[in-house]
Design a protein around this motif. Structure first.
Motif, PDB file in Angstrom:
ATOM      1  N   VAL A 105      62.431  -1.041  89.292  1.00 25.14           N
ATOM      2  CA  VAL A 105      61.056  -0.770  89.728  1.00 25.14           C
ATOM      3  C   VAL A 105      61.091   0.210  90.893  1.00 25.14           C
ATOM      4  O   VAL A 105      61.744  -0.030  91.892  1.00 25.14           O
ATOM      5  CB  VAL A 105      60.333  -2.070  90.190  1.00 25.14           C
ATOM      6  CG1 VAL A 105      58.918  -1.750  90.666  1.00 25.14           C
ATOM      7  CG2 VAL A 105      60.303  -3.089  89.068  1.00 25.14           C
ATOM      8  N   LEU A 106      60.395   1.331  90.750  1.00 24.84           N
ATOM      9  CA  LEU A 106      60.344   2.355  91.801  1.00 24.84           C
ATOM     10  C   LEU A 106      58.912   2.504  92.278  1.00 24.84           C
ATOM     11  O   LEU A 106      58.018   2.777  91.481  1.00 24.84           O
ATOM     12  CB  LEU A 106      60.806   3.710  91.252  1.00 24.84           C
ATOM     13  CG  LEU A 106      62.301   3.967  91.096  1.00 24.84           C
ATOM     14  CD1 LEU A 106      62.512   5.267  90.346  1.00 24.84           C
ATOM     15  CD2 LEU A 106      62.984   4.029  92.442  1.00 24.84           C
ATOM     16  N   GLN A 107      58.698   2.318  93.574  1.00 30.64           N
ATOM     17  CA  GLN A 107      57.354   2.531  94.116  1.00 30.64           C
ATOM     18  C   GLN A 107      57.438   3.546  95.241  1.00 30.64           C
ATOM     19  O   GLN A 107      57.478   3.207  96.410  1.00 30.64           O
ATOM     20  CB  GLN A 107      56.759   1.215  94.590  1.00 30.64           C
ATOM     21  CG  GLN A 107      56.244   0.393  93.415  1.00 30.64           C
ATOM     22  CD  GLN A 107      55.549  -0.873  93.848  1.00 30.64           C
ATOM     23  OE1 GLN A 107      56.203  -1.812  94.269  1.00 30.64           O
ATOM     24  NE2 GLN A 107      54.234  -0.895  93.756  1.00 30.64           N
ATOM     25  N   ALA A 113      53.284   2.610  90.292  1.00 31.13           N
ATOM     26  CA  ALA A 113      54.588   1.954  90.199  1.00 31.13           C
ATOM     27  C   ALA A 113      55.277   2.454  88.944  1.00 31.13           C
ATOM     28  O   ALA A 113      54.658   2.549  87.878  1.00 31.13           O
ATOM     29  CB  ALA A 113      54.419   0.439  90.128  1.00 31.13           C
ATOM     30  N   LEU A 114      56.541   2.802  89.099  1.00 28.49           N
ATOM     31  CA  LEU A 114      57.299   3.335  87.965  1.00 28.49           C
ATOM     32  C   LEU A 114      58.370   2.330  87.559  1.00 28.49           C
ATOM     33  O   LEU A 114      59.139   1.861  88.390  1.00 28.49           O
ATOM     34  CB  LEU A 114      57.911   4.680  88.363  1.00 28.49           C
ATOM     35  CG  LEU A 114      58.703   5.462  87.304  1.00 28.49           C
ATOM     36  CD1 LEU A 114      58.566   6.966  87.562  1.00 28.49           C
ATOM     37  CD2 LEU A 114      60.180   5.079  87.334  1.00 28.49           C
ATOM     38  N   LEU A 115      58.353   2.002  86.273  1.00 31.68           N
ATOM     39  CA  LEU A 115      59.328   1.039  85.750  1.00 31.68           C
ATOM     40  C   LEU A 115      60.352   1.775  84.895  1.00 31.68           C
ATOM     41  O   LEU A 115      59.980   2.454  83.924  1.00 31.68           O
ATOM     42  CB  LEU A 115      58.621   0.048  84.833  1.00 31.68           C
ATOM     43  CG  LEU A 115      57.996  -1.180  85.445  1.00 31.68           C
ATOM     44  CD1 LEU A 115      57.134  -1.869  84.394  1.00 31.68           C
ATOM     45  CD2 LEU A 115      59.056  -2.140  85.938  1.00 31.68           C
ATOM     46  N   PRO A 282      49.737  21.469  79.710  1.00 33.94           N
ATOM     47  CA  PRO A 282      50.885  21.490  80.623  1.00 33.94           C
ATOM     48  C   PRO A 282      50.513  20.802  81.940  1.00 33.94           C
ATOM     49  O   PRO A 282      49.399  20.968  82.432  1.00 33.94           O
ATOM     50  CB  PRO A 282      51.159  22.979  80.830  1.00 33.94           C
ATOM     51  CG  PRO A 282      49.882  23.680  80.506  1.00 33.94           C
ATOM     52  CD  PRO A 282      49.182  22.822  79.492  1.00 33.94           C
ATOM     53  N   TYR A 283      51.423  20.018  82.466  1.00 30.75           N
ATOM     54  CA  TYR A 283      51.183  19.263  83.702  1.00 30.75           C
ATOM     55  C   TYR A 283      52.110  19.783  84.803  1.00 30.75           C
ATOM     56  O   TYR A 283      51.672  20.520  85.684  1.00 30.75           O
ATOM     57  CB  TYR A 283      51.425  17.783  83.401  1.00 30.75           C
ATOM     58  CG  TYR A 283      51.236  16.812  84.551  1.00 30.75           C
ATOM     59  CD1 TYR A 283      50.134  16.889  85.394  1.00 30.75           C
ATOM     60  CD2 TYR A 283      52.166  15.778  84.767  1.00 30.75           C
ATOM     61  CE1 TYR A 283      49.968  15.969  86.427  1.00 30.75           C
ATOM     62  CE2 TYR A 283      51.991  14.861  85.783  1.00 30.75           C
ATOM     63  CZ  TYR A 283      50.897  14.949  86.625  1.00 30.75           C
ATOM     64  OH  TYR A 283      50.743  14.039  87.636  1.00 30.75           O
ATOM     65  N   TYR A 284      53.381  19.432  84.722  1.00 32.83           N
ATOM     66  CA  TYR A 284      54.341  19.862  85.739  1.00 32.83           C
ATOM     67  C   TYR A 284      55.417  20.756  85.141  1.00 32.83           C
ATOM     68  O   TYR A 284      55.856  20.560  83.995  1.00 32.83           O
ATOM     69  CB  TYR A 284      55.061  18.649  86.331  1.00 32.83           C
ATOM     70  CG  TYR A 284      54.286  17.866  87.367  1.00 32.83           C
ATOM     71  CD1 TYR A 284      53.294  18.461  88.155  1.00 32.83           C
ATOM     72  CD2 TYR A 284      54.580  16.517  87.581  1.00 32.83           C
ATOM     73  CE1 TYR A 284      52.616  17.724  89.110  1.00 32.83           C
ATOM     74  CE2 TYR A 284      53.905  15.773  88.550  1.00 32.83           C
ATOM     75  CZ  TYR A 284      52.917  16.380  89.313  1.00 32.83           C
ATOM     76  OH  TYR A 284      52.257  15.651  90.264  1.00 32.83           O
ATOM     77  N   LEU A 285      55.862  21.708  85.941  1.00 30.00           N
ATOM     78  CA  LEU A 285      57.085  22.456  85.660  1.00 30.00           C
ATOM     79  C   LEU A 285      57.994  22.149  86.841  1.00 30.00           C
ATOM     80  O   LEU A 285      57.677  22.485  87.988  1.00 30.00           O
ATOM     81  CB  LEU A 285      56.782  23.961  85.572  1.00 30.00           C
ATOM     82  CG  LEU A 285      57.998  24.877  85.367  1.00 30.00           C
ATOM     83  CD1 LEU A 285      58.669  24.617  84.023  1.00 30.00           C
ATOM     84  CD2 LEU A 285      57.581  26.354  85.448  1.00 30.00           C
TER      85      LEU A 285
HETATM   86  C1  PLP Z   1      57.013  11.563  89.549  1.00 29.99           C
HETATM   87  C2  PLP Z   1      56.883  10.172  89.927  1.00 29.99           C
HETATM   88  C3  PLP Z   1      55.648   9.519  89.841  1.00 29.99           C
HETATM   89  C4  PLP Z   1      54.396  10.189  89.336  1.00 29.99           C
HETATM   90  O1  PLP Z   1      54.006  11.273  90.118  1.00 29.99           O
HETATM   91  P1  PLP Z   1      52.674  12.047  89.735  1.00 29.99           P
HETATM   92  O2  PLP Z   1      52.594  13.143  90.747  1.00 29.99           O
HETATM   93  O3  PLP Z   1      51.545  11.072  89.833  1.00 29.99           O
HETATM   94  O4  PLP Z   1      52.835  12.556  88.344  1.00 29.99           O
HETATM   95  C5  PLP Z   1      55.570   8.208  90.250  1.00 29.99           C
HETATM   96  N1  PLP Z   1      56.664   7.550  90.701  1.00 29.99           N
HETATM   97  C6  PLP Z   1      57.861   8.144  90.803  1.00 29.99           C
HETATM   98  C7  PLP Z   1      59.018   7.378  91.338  1.00 29.99           C
HETATM   99  C8  PLP Z   1      58.030   9.488  90.412  1.00 29.99           C
HETATM  100  O5  PLP Z   1      59.224  10.063  90.485  1.00 29.99           O
END
Ligand code: PLP
Ligand code: SF4
Length: 346
Positions: A105-107, A113-115, A282-285
């Motif tokens: 879990v990365l916040q 929150a990124l799982l 397209p979102y991010y490069l």
């Molecule tokens: C990239 C990322 C996000 C999402 O970032 P956005 O700018 O909202 O797209 C969220 N959590 C982590 C850990 C990331 O690396």
């Protein structure tokens, strides 16, 4: 050389079977591309560390007989990977240290929150910043994952739950459905976001079951696919994107700016065109994360800025991705300003 291996998988094969039948050796890849192994400069040391993995549905989009193909370049371990550059490290964005609380879990950013739901991918991309990750240490069971999700959803400040990896679409439709139902049941205001390369690599991954899982959270469901080159978007990928849209998802694309793959405005413009025609924006490069073994892919940032400036002059704003980089400890991804100073036509 052995016999030629057909590029196109059996149309009846499920995505799981296609994954099982993926190309895993440089000899098999060379054979499928009508090349001799000598045409493919290859590093066995790099391959041992992060092994070749290319499903046939992706290999079918590599131009046969072309050792310089931009898709091939993304998947083949070349001797350039053995070059040691001290500025390129094993954990360039400092994520390993950031698994606070629960593993996987990365916040890092507010409200999101990124799982990391799996360490596996359907393709191994040579430039990937997660190529040296201690995934096994962060593996969690499905039951534990749902418990983690419940805990995250209990936080009223959470606005978005992001499934990442590895590739989260390696989870079964049933597992994904359980996650989307959990969100819908406990926190219908929370957006579900999935970061995945699978619909590009194996378009058949977009099954009815996946569409149903997405539909549970629609319209608050975002799928960020990962494609770097227009050649990756063919009829099957476009169909896959269309099906996710029909299920109510917003579909975005992120790319990594890569030397020898997409480091020119014309290629990026064509990628945006094909994505848009398929129903994705397209979102991010991403400016390359400085991961050990990937130094040869880096585009110097001043050049990246000029490429973006020229792209911005060629397409409407909604077809121009934001050039970003990650910095350890920053409150968001950092946008790199395009350089608009290049004269028209230069
Ligand atoms: C990239 C990322 C996000 C999402 O970032 P956005 O700018 O909202 O797209 C969220 N959590 C982590 C850990 C990331 O690396
Ligand atoms: S699919 Fe994404 S996470 Fe997986 S190897 Fe490629 S870039 Fe890395």
């Amino acid at each position: 050389m052995g016999e030629l291996i057909p590029l196109h998988g059996d149309a009846q094969e499920s995505w799981q079977e296609q994954l099982k039948g993926a190309i895993r050796t440089p000899e098999a890849l060379a054979s499928a591309l009508h090349l001799s192994p000598e045409d493919l400069p290859y590093s066995s040391a790099a391959d041992r560390e992060f092994p070749l993995l290319v499903p046939r549905a992706f290999a079918a989009r590599i131009t046969p007989g072309d050792p310089q193909d931009p898709l091939l370049h993304q998947v083949l371990a070349t001797p350039a990977e053995d070059h040691v550059d001290p500025a390129f490290s094993k954990d360039p964005v400092g994520e390993v240290a950031q698994y606070a609380g629960a593993p996987g879990v990365l916040q890092k950013y507010r409200g999101r929150a990124l799982l990391v739901v799996t360490g596996q991918c359907a393709v191994n991309c040579r430039y990937c910043f997660r190529r040296h990750y201690p995934y096994a240490e962060n593996a969690v069971s499905s039951t534990q994952r749902l418990a983690d999700i419940d805990a995250l959803l209990a936080d009223p400040k959470l606005g978005e739950l992001i499934l990442s990896g590895g590739d989260p679409l390696l989870l079964s439709d049933k597992q994904l459905r359980a996650i989307s139902e959990r969100i819908q049941h406990l926190r219908p205001d929370v957006t579900l976001r999935i970061h995945t390369r699978l619909p590009i690599v194996i378009p058949d991954r977009v099954t009815r079951g996946l569409e149903d899982a997405l539909r549970v959270c629609a319209p608050q469901v975002v799928v960020v696919v990962h494609s770097n080159h227009p050649q990756e978007i063919d009829g099957a990928t476009a169909d896959a994107i269309g099906r996710m849209r029909d299920a109510g998802a917003t579909v975005l694309n992120q790319s990594v700016l890569l030397t020898g793959v997409n480091d020119d405005p014309t290629t990026l413009a064509l990628l945006s065109d094909r994505l848009f025609a398929a129903g994705a924006l397209p979102y991010y490069l991403h400016q390359l994360d400085r991961v050990a073994g990937a130094a040869h892919f880096e585009v110097p940032v001043e050049r990246s800025r000029r490429i973006l400036g020229r792209l911005a002059a060629m397409r409407p704003g909604y077809l121009v991705p934001r050039l970003v980089r990650e910095e350890t400890g920053a409150a968001s991804k950092l946008e790199i300003a395009p350089d608009y100073s290049v004269s028209p036509g230069s």
